[in-house]
Design a protein around this motif. Structure first.
Motif, PDB file in Angstrom:
ATOM      1  N   THR A 275      39.461  35.161  49.171  1.00  0.00           N
ATOM      2  CA  THR A 275      39.941  34.339  50.287  1.00  0.00           C
ATOM      3  C   THR A 275      41.328  34.776  50.735  1.00  0.00           C
ATOM      4  OG1 THR A 275      38.620  32.475  49.516  1.00  0.00           O
ATOM      5  CG2 THR A 275      40.423  31.962  51.014  1.00  0.00           C
ATOM      6  N   GLU A 276      42.141  35.219  49.775  1.00  0.00           N
ATOM      7  CA  GLU A 276      43.504  35.671  50.063  1.00  0.00           C
ATOM      8  C   GLU A 276      43.568  37.172  50.361  1.00  0.00           C
ATOM      9  OE1 GLU A 276      45.402  34.458  46.458  1.00  0.00           O
ATOM     10  OE2 GLU A 276      45.115  32.331  46.884  1.00  0.00           O
ATOM     11  N   ASP A 277      42.393  37.798  50.552  1.00  0.00           N
ATOM     12  CA  ASP A 277      42.292  39.244  50.820  1.00  0.00           C
ATOM     13  C   ASP A 277      42.926  40.100  49.734  1.00  0.00           C
ATOM     14  OD1 ASP A 277      40.764  39.146  53.156  1.00  0.00           O
ATOM     15  OD2 ASP A 277      42.545  38.797  54.390  1.00  0.00           O
ATOM     16  N   ASN A 278      42.797  39.661  48.499  1.00  0.00           N
ATOM     17  CA  ASN A 278      43.271  40.440  47.355  1.00  0.00           C
ATOM     18  C   ASN A 278      42.087  41.083  46.648  1.00  0.00           C
ATOM     19  OD1 ASN A 278      46.089  39.861  47.448  1.00  0.00           O
ATOM     20  ND2 ASN A 278      45.647  37.810  46.675  1.00  0.00           N
ATOM     21  N   PRO A 279      42.329  42.139  45.922  1.00  0.00           N
ATOM     22  CA  PRO A 279      41.245  42.708  45.106  1.00  0.00           C
ATOM     23  C   PRO A 279      40.810  41.685  44.059  1.00  0.00           C
ATOM     24  CG  PRO A 279      43.121  44.214  45.220  1.00  0.00           C
ATOM     25  CD  PRO A 279      43.557  42.915  45.824  1.00  0.00           C
ATOM     26  N   SER A 280      39.557  41.759  43.658  1.00  0.00           N
ATOM     27  CA  SER A 280      39.065  40.817  42.649  1.00  0.00           C
ATOM     28  C   SER A 280      38.480  41.563  41.451  1.00  0.00           C
ATOM     29  CB  SER A 280      38.011  39.893  43.253  1.00  0.00           C
ATOM     30  OG  SER A 280      36.911  40.650  43.712  1.00  0.00           O
ATOM     31  N   ASP A 281      39.067  42.701  41.141  1.00  0.00           N
ATOM     32  CA  ASP A 281      38.591  43.457  39.986  1.00  0.00           C
ATOM     33  C   ASP A 281      39.006  42.736  38.699  1.00  0.00           C
ATOM     34  OD1 ASP A 281      41.294  43.976  39.671  1.00  0.00           O
ATOM     35  OD2 ASP A 281      41.139  46.119  40.042  1.00  0.00           O
ATOM     36  N   LEU A 282      38.659  43.326  37.587  1.00  0.00           N
ATOM     37  CA  LEU A 282      38.910  42.721  36.288  1.00  0.00           C
ATOM     38  C   LEU A 282      40.386  42.383  36.071  1.00  0.00           C
ATOM     39  CD1 LEU A 282      37.186  42.043  33.813  1.00  0.00           C
ATOM     40  CD2 LEU A 282      37.757  44.284  32.904  1.00  0.00           C
ATOM     41  N   LEU A 283      41.276  43.292  36.435  1.00  0.00           N
ATOM     42  CA  LEU A 283      42.701  43.065  36.206  1.00  0.00           C
ATOM     43  C   LEU A 283      43.265  41.954  37.094  1.00  0.00           C
ATOM     44  CD1 LEU A 283      43.899  46.744  35.800  1.00  0.00           C
ATOM     45  CD2 LEU A 283      43.512  45.041  34.006  1.00  0.00           C
ATOM     46  N   PHE A 284      42.888  41.939  38.373  1.00  0.00           N
ATOM     47  CA  PHE A 284      43.371  40.887  39.268  1.00  0.00           C
ATOM     48  C   PHE A 284      42.782  39.528  38.881  1.00  0.00           C
ATOM     49  CE2 PHE A 284      44.922  44.316  41.847  1.00  0.00           C
ATOM     50  CZ  PHE A 284      45.942  43.767  42.610  1.00  0.00           C
ATOM     51  N   THR A 285      41.526  39.532  38.476  1.00  0.00           N
ATOM     52  CA  THR A 285      40.901  38.282  38.050  1.00  0.00           C
ATOM     53  C   THR A 285      41.591  37.753  36.797  1.00  0.00           C
ATOM     54  OG1 THR A 285      38.789  38.957  39.033  1.00  0.00           O
ATOM     55  CG2 THR A 285      38.717  37.196  37.396  1.00  0.00           C
ATOM     56  N   HIS A 286      41.857  38.624  35.862  1.00  0.00           N
ATOM     57  CA  HIS A 286      42.579  38.231  34.641  1.00  0.00           C
ATOM     58  C   HIS A 286      43.950  37.653  34.998  1.00  0.00           C
ATOM     59  CE1 HIS A 286      44.452  38.440  30.698  1.00  0.00           C
ATOM     60  NE2 HIS A 286      45.417  39.176  31.226  1.00  0.00           N
ATOM     61  N   ASP A 287      44.683  38.361  35.850  1.00  0.00           N
ATOM     62  CA  ASP A 287      46.010  37.902  36.252  1.00  0.00           C
ATOM     63  C   ASP A 287      45.940  36.527  36.913  1.00  0.00           C
ATOM     64  OD1 ASP A 287      48.906  38.409  36.649  1.00  0.00           O
ATOM     65  OD2 ASP A 287      48.328  38.319  38.773  1.00  0.00           O
ATOM     66  N   TRP A 288      44.942  36.312  37.766  1.00  0.00           N
ATOM     67  CA  TRP A 288      44.789  35.025  38.448  1.00  0.00           C
ATOM     68  C   TRP A 288      44.528  33.915  37.437  1.00  0.00           C
ATOM     69  CZ3 TRP A 288      41.733  30.846  39.153  1.00  0.00           C
ATOM     70  CH2 TRP A 288      41.961  30.060  40.278  1.00  0.00           C
ATOM     71  N   LEU A 289      43.626  34.165  36.493  1.00  0.00           N
ATOM     72  CA  LEU A 289      43.291  33.142  35.494  1.00  0.00           C
ATOM     73  C   LEU A 289      44.504  32.767  34.652  1.00  0.00           C
ATOM     74  CD1 LEU A 289      39.835  34.546  34.363  1.00  0.00           C
ATOM     75  CD2 LEU A 289      40.219  32.372  35.559  1.00  0.00           C
ATOM     76  N   VAL A 290      45.323  33.756  34.310  1.00  0.00           N
ATOM     77  CA  VAL A 290      46.505  33.496  33.484  1.00  0.00           C
ATOM     78  C   VAL A 290      47.619  32.853  34.318  1.00  0.00           C
ATOM     79  CG1 VAL A 290      48.324  34.583  32.093  1.00  0.00           C
ATOM     80  CG2 VAL A 290      45.929  35.298  31.814  1.00  0.00           C
ATOM     81  N   SER A 291      47.885  33.395  35.500  1.00  0.00           N
ATOM     82  CA  SER A 291      48.994  32.863  36.311  1.00  0.00           C
ATOM     83  C   SER A 291      48.702  31.451  36.830  1.00  0.00           C
ATOM     84  CB  SER A 291      49.327  33.805  37.470  1.00  0.00           C
ATOM     85  OG  SER A 291      48.257  33.885  38.375  1.00  0.00           O
ATOM     86  N   ASN A 292      47.430  31.103  36.961  1.00  0.00           N
ATOM     87  CA  ASN A 292      47.068  29.741  37.371  1.00  0.00           C
ATOM     88  C   ASN A 292      46.832  28.818  36.183  1.00  0.00           C
ATOM     89  OD1 ASN A 292      46.722  29.477  40.476  1.00  0.00           O
ATOM     90  ND2 ASN A 292      45.979  31.520  39.949  1.00  0.00           N
ATOM     91  N   LYS A 293      47.175  29.325  34.996  1.00  0.00           N
ATOM     92  CA  LYS A 293      47.119  28.554  33.752  1.00  0.00           C
ATOM     93  C   LYS A 293      45.722  28.000  33.447  1.00  0.00           C
ATOM     94  CE  LYS A 293      52.018  27.253  33.894  1.00  0.00           C
ATOM     95  NZ  LYS A 293      52.461  28.551  34.145  1.00  0.00           N
ATOM     96  N   ILE A 294      44.704  28.756  33.855  1.00  0.00           N
ATOM     97  CA  ILE A 294      43.336  28.380  33.503  1.00  0.00           C
ATOM     98  C   ILE A 294      43.096  28.758  32.039  1.00  0.00           C
ATOM     99  CG2 ILE A 294      40.887  28.671  34.058  1.00  0.00           C
ATOM    100  CD1 ILE A 294      42.595  27.398  36.343  1.00  0.00           C
ATOM    101  N   TYR A 295      43.549  29.967  31.670  1.00  0.00           N
ATOM    102  CA  TYR A 295      43.449  30.455  30.300  1.00  0.00           C
ATOM    103  C   TYR A 295      44.734  31.205  29.950  1.00  0.00           C
ATOM    104  CZ  TYR A 295      38.458  29.657  31.033  1.00  0.00           C
ATOM    105  OH  TYR A 295      37.255  29.090  31.322  1.00  0.00           O
ATOM    106  N   ASP A 296      45.003  31.298  28.643  1.00  0.00           N
ATOM    107  CA  ASP A 296      46.099  32.160  28.218  1.00  0.00           C
ATOM    108  C   ASP A 296      45.583  33.604  28.185  1.00  0.00           C
ATOM    109  OD1 ASP A 296      44.665  32.553  25.798  1.00  0.00           O
ATOM    110  OD2 ASP A 296      45.865  31.083  24.720  1.00  0.00           O
ATOM    111  N   GLU A 297      46.474  34.539  27.923  1.00  0.00           N
ATOM    112  CA  GLU A 297      46.124  35.971  27.935  1.00  0.00           C
ATOM    113  C   GLU A 297      44.921  36.269  27.039  1.00  0.00           C
ATOM    114  OE1 GLU A 297      47.628  38.912  29.209  1.00  0.00           O
ATOM    115  OE2 GLU A 297      49.137  37.868  30.393  1.00  0.00           O
TER     116      GLU A 297
END
Length: 160
Positions: free
Chosen positions: A58-80
């Protein structure tokens, strides 16, 4: 108590395949974005990963494994560590852009069955908890709930 019907109404391999495909093939999102939503995924972890992918797209960002991981961590859904564990497990599924439409269709079917089962379970609870409930009122309520859930054929069957 386990609901044996719900246990047969999901497929983790299909869920992981769709998520892996969405993270691996950027064009896959264009093919299925109008057909796919959070409720197609039975697993809460898969729902969270899907929400990360959807938000990134939706934000026109890549959604590969690394970006998805970063999103999950930065949005505090999961820790690293937890994010790595979940994404590693998901990414072991085979990605296939050629069958993603069919896989999403299967997830849609399974999701519809789960919704219908929840509605029927609610009707069972209504009857059990209210012995004076009028059977035709319960049937009409179930039919209405099935229609609202987007299950017109199930609604028609419940009335007959």
């Amino acid at each position: 108590m386990k609901d044996i019907f719900i246990e047969t109404m999901y497929n983790m391999q299909f869920e992981m395949q769709v998520l892996t495909t969405l993270m691996t093939y950027p064009k896959a999102w264009d093919s299925v974005s109008s057909k796919i939503h959070e409720d197609l995924f039975y697993s809460v972890e898969h729902q969270n990963v899907f929400n990360a992918i959807r938000s990134l797209k939706t934000e026109d960002n890549p959604s590969d494994l690394l970006f998805t991981h970063d999103w999950l961590v930065s949005n505090k859904i999961y820790d690293e560590e937890k994010s790595n564990e979940i994404l590693f497990r998901i990414s072991n599924a085979a990605a296939s852009i050629t069958i993603i439409d069919a896989t999403v269709a299967k997830l849609t079917d399974l999701s519809s069955k789960r919704r219908a089962r929840r509605i029927m379970r609610d009707a069972d609870d209504l009857i059990l908890n209210n012995p004076k409930a009028d059977a035709s009122d319960v049937i009409n309520q179930v039919a209405g709930d099935l229609l609202k859930a987007g299950l017109p054929s199930a609604a028609k069957q419940s009335v007959h």
